[in-house]
Design a protein around this motif. Structure first.
Motif, PDB file in Angstrom:
ATOM      1  N   MET A   1       0.610  -1.302   0.244  1.00 41.14           N
ATOM      2  CA  MET A   1      -0.597  -0.585  -0.295  1.00 41.14           C
ATOM      3  C   MET A   1       0.692   1.358  -0.625  1.00 41.14           C
ATOM      4  O   MET A   1       1.590   1.275   0.454  1.00 41.14           O
ATOM      5  CB  MET A   1      -1.017  -0.206   0.955  1.00 41.14           C
ATOM      6  N   HIS A   2       0.437   2.433  -0.349  1.00 43.59           N
ATOM      7  CA  HIS A   2       1.061   3.077  -0.623  1.00 43.59           C
ATOM      8  C   HIS A   2       0.765   4.235   0.041  1.00 43.59           C
ATOM      9  O   HIS A   2      -0.164   3.617   1.511  1.00 43.59           O
ATOM     10  CB  HIS A   2       0.519   4.322  -2.095  1.00 43.59           C
ATOM     11  N   CYS A   3       1.542   5.169   0.901  1.00 43.14           N
ATOM     12  CA  CYS A   3       1.906   5.600   2.108  1.00 43.14           C
ATOM     13  C   CYS A   3       0.382   6.301   2.412  1.00 43.14           C
ATOM     14  O   CYS A   3       0.190   6.079   3.412  1.00 43.14           O
ATOM     15  CB  CYS A   3       3.475   6.979   2.460  1.00 43.14           C
ATOM     16  N   ARG A   4       0.091   7.428   1.857  1.00 45.46           N
ATOM     17  CA  ARG A   4      -0.949   7.867   1.166  1.00 45.46           C
ATOM     18  C   ARG A   4      -1.910   7.893   1.775  1.00 45.46           C
ATOM     19  O   ARG A   4      -2.965   7.418   2.635  1.00 45.46           O
ATOM     20  CB  ARG A   4      -1.113   8.522   0.221  1.00 45.46           C
ATOM     21  N   GLU A   5      -2.127   6.387   0.784  1.00 42.24           N
ATOM     22  CA  GLU A   5      -3.533   5.537   1.496  1.00 42.24           C
ATOM     23  C   GLU A   5      -3.237   4.479   2.603  1.00 42.24           C
ATOM     24  O   GLU A   5      -4.554   4.303   2.961  1.00 42.24           O
ATOM     25  CB  GLU A   5      -3.471   4.214  -0.216  1.00 42.24           C
ATOM     26  N   ALA A   6      -2.248   4.484   2.923  1.00 41.92           N
ATOM     27  CA  ALA A   6      -2.210   4.045   4.396  1.00 41.92           C
ATOM     28  C   ALA A   6      -2.534   4.648   5.489  1.00 41.92           C
ATOM     29  O   ALA A   6      -3.762   3.938   6.406  1.00 41.92           O
ATOM     30  CB  ALA A   6      -1.165   3.218   4.471  1.00 41.92           C
TER      31      ALA A   6
ATOM     32  N   ALA B   1      -4.473   7.358   4.805  1.00 40.26           N
ATOM     33  CA  ALA B   1      -6.099   7.537   4.584  1.00 40.26           C
ATOM     34  C   ALA B   1      -6.844   6.297   5.208  1.00 40.26           C
ATOM     35  O   ALA B   1      -7.699   6.412   5.546  1.00 40.26           O
ATOM     36  CB  ALA B   1      -6.056   7.571   2.927  1.00 40.26           C
ATOM     37  N   PHE B   2      -6.313   4.875   4.695  1.00 40.97           N
ATOM     38  CA  PHE B   2      -6.868   3.932   5.005  1.00 40.97           C
ATOM     39  C   PHE B   2      -7.278   3.814   6.595  1.00 40.97           C
ATOM     40  O   PHE B   2      -8.946   3.241   7.405  1.00 40.97           O
ATOM     41  CB  PHE B   2      -6.378   2.374   4.941  1.00 40.97           C
TER      42      PHE B   2
ATOM     43  N   LEU C   1     -12.519   8.960   2.909  1.00 41.60           N
ATOM     44  CA  LEU C   1     -11.234   8.883   2.265  1.00 41.60           C
ATOM     45  C   LEU C   1     -10.971   9.688   1.221  1.00 41.60           C
ATOM     46  O   LEU C   1      -9.649   9.881   1.496  1.00 41.60           O
ATOM     47  CB  LEU C   1     -11.442   7.356   0.706  1.00 41.60           C
TER      48      LEU C   1
ATOM     49  N   ARG D   1      -7.104  11.239   2.591  1.00 38.36           N
ATOM     50  CA  ARG D   1      -6.053  11.774   1.427  1.00 38.36           C
ATOM     51  C   ARG D   1      -5.269  12.665   1.628  1.00 38.36           C
ATOM     52  O   ARG D   1      -4.319  13.225   1.761  1.00 38.36           O
ATOM     53  CB  ARG D   1      -6.397  11.668  -0.053  1.00 38.36           C
TER      54      ARG D   1
ATOM     55  N   ASP E   1      -1.935  13.542   2.617  1.00 37.71           N
ATOM     56  CA  ASP E   1      -1.490  14.701   2.407  1.00 37.71           C
ATOM     57  C   ASP E   1      -0.401  16.375   3.023  1.00 37.71           C
ATOM     58  O   ASP E   1       0.988  15.960   2.915  1.00 37.71           O
ATOM     59  CB  ASP E   1      -1.327  16.047   1.087  1.00 37.71           C
TER      60      ASP E   1
ATOM     61  N   LYS F   1       2.979   8.257  -2.696  1.00 37.36           N
ATOM     62  CA  LYS F   1       3.332   7.142  -3.590  1.00 37.36           C
ATOM     63  C   LYS F   1       4.096   6.549  -3.654  1.00 37.36           C
ATOM     64  O   LYS F   1       3.285   5.625  -4.927  1.00 37.36           O
ATOM     65  CB  LYS F   1       2.465   8.463  -4.803  1.00 37.36           C
TER      66      LYS F   1
END
Length: 319
Positions: A100-105, A107-108, A117, A121, A125, A138
């Protein structure tokens, strides 16, 4: 001042309370009568060696496990899970999806606490830019160093803007640079009014960060209170160097004083420094140096929890 929270009313002076918490696992008593009170907006440390009962205590406070007996109140709730969306929790066992990308992790982790979500995000950021990780937004988690990955998980722990932040051994495995970054993150959250509780077996972190601590050994609270109060369980130490080796001034030095090189080392008498200084001058000691040292938290820990617990802490502390 009272703040309305759901159907409860919370005394804003205290974010977390525990009274006589006990937890048994079969025939083993992991926590034995823990009581503590965490002031709102403070940095509070649970200090003790591995196996002392720190993690079990935190999990009971959060409602992850129920106590065998005793009560706890978190953010005004008698049932801590009702406050889950107002709490950020970093467990001792870290867990991120490597692909998983850092940003998505981040946000998740926010989504798990009710942050949409898209908003997660945007917050991710902003947090990554603020903490110098913007260019990694990313990048997959597996490409990060251990310290950076832990920072990402910490940002995910605060993305939903919790009122209470609970960190279980957050400094474990971090190098000095990342430890310093984490300390500043903790201070920043507290300055914003967030209550922070963290467990650690590294006394230096508690001494630098905490206003209050609970020293836990063998499942029991050996001390609970302000860091200064822990230090004050010991008398200050005097280090004295004189030109003269003997004379009437020697009567001013307490029994049990020891020599370290040319210095005499002893506890400051209860009468204080002025009578000591007068006796040394009147007795013609020829004072070269006289220093009064305030005991550190490590010395207090040894006195309170015992040398075995202190030795266990030293064995676990990072180099």
């Amino acid at each position: 001042m009272l703040r309305q929270v759901g159907n409860d009313r919370q005394d804003s002076a205290t974010a977390v309370e525990a009274r006589n918490l006990v937890k048994d696992f079969g025939d083993t008593r992991a926590v034995d009568g823990v009581s503590l009170a965490v002031p709102t907006g403070s940095i509070y440390g649970l200090l003790g060696p591995n196996g002392a009962g720190k993690t079990t205590t935190l999990r009971m406070l959060l409602g992850i496990i129920d106590p065998s007996s005793g009560t706890r109140k978190v953010l005004g709730r008698d049932r801590p899970l009702e406050a889950a969306r107002e709490i950020g929790y970093l467990p001792e066992e870290r867990g991120l999806y490597p692909a998983m990308h850092c940003r998505e992790a981040i946000a998740f982790m926010g989504a798990l606490r009710g942050v949409p979500l898209g908003e997660g995000r945007r917050r991710a950021d902003a947090l990554m830019e603020e903490h110098g990780l913007g260019k990694w937004a990313k990048k997959p988690i597996r490409t990060l160093s251990k310290g950076m990955a832990q920072t990402v998980q910490l940002l995910g722990t605060i993305i939903h803007k919790p009122r209470l932040l609970v960190l279980d051994e957050p400094f474990a495995g971090l190098d000095a640079i990342n430890q310093a970054r984490l300390e500043e993150l903790i201070r920043r959250e507290a300055r914003g009014g967030v209550t922070v509780i963290f467990s650690t077996h590294v006394i230096a972190h508690a001494e630098r960060l905490c206003e209050r601590i609970a020293i836990i050994a063998k499942g029991k609270v050996a001390f609970e209170g302000a860091v200064d109060e822990a230090r004050e369980t010991l008398r200050p130490i005097v280090r004295l160097r004189t030109r003269n080796e003997d004379g009437p001034w020697r009567r001013a030095i307490p029994a049990g004083s020891r020599r370290e090189g040319r210095e005499w080392v002893f506890e400051l008498p209860a009468s204080g420094p002025e009578p000591l200084l007068k006796a040394l001058i009147d007795g013609e000691a020829g004072i070269e140096t006289l220093a009064i040292e305030r005991p550190g938290l490590h010395d207090a820990f040894v006195a309170i929890a015992g040398p075995k617990a202190a030795a266990a802490m030293n064995e676990e502390a990072p180099e």
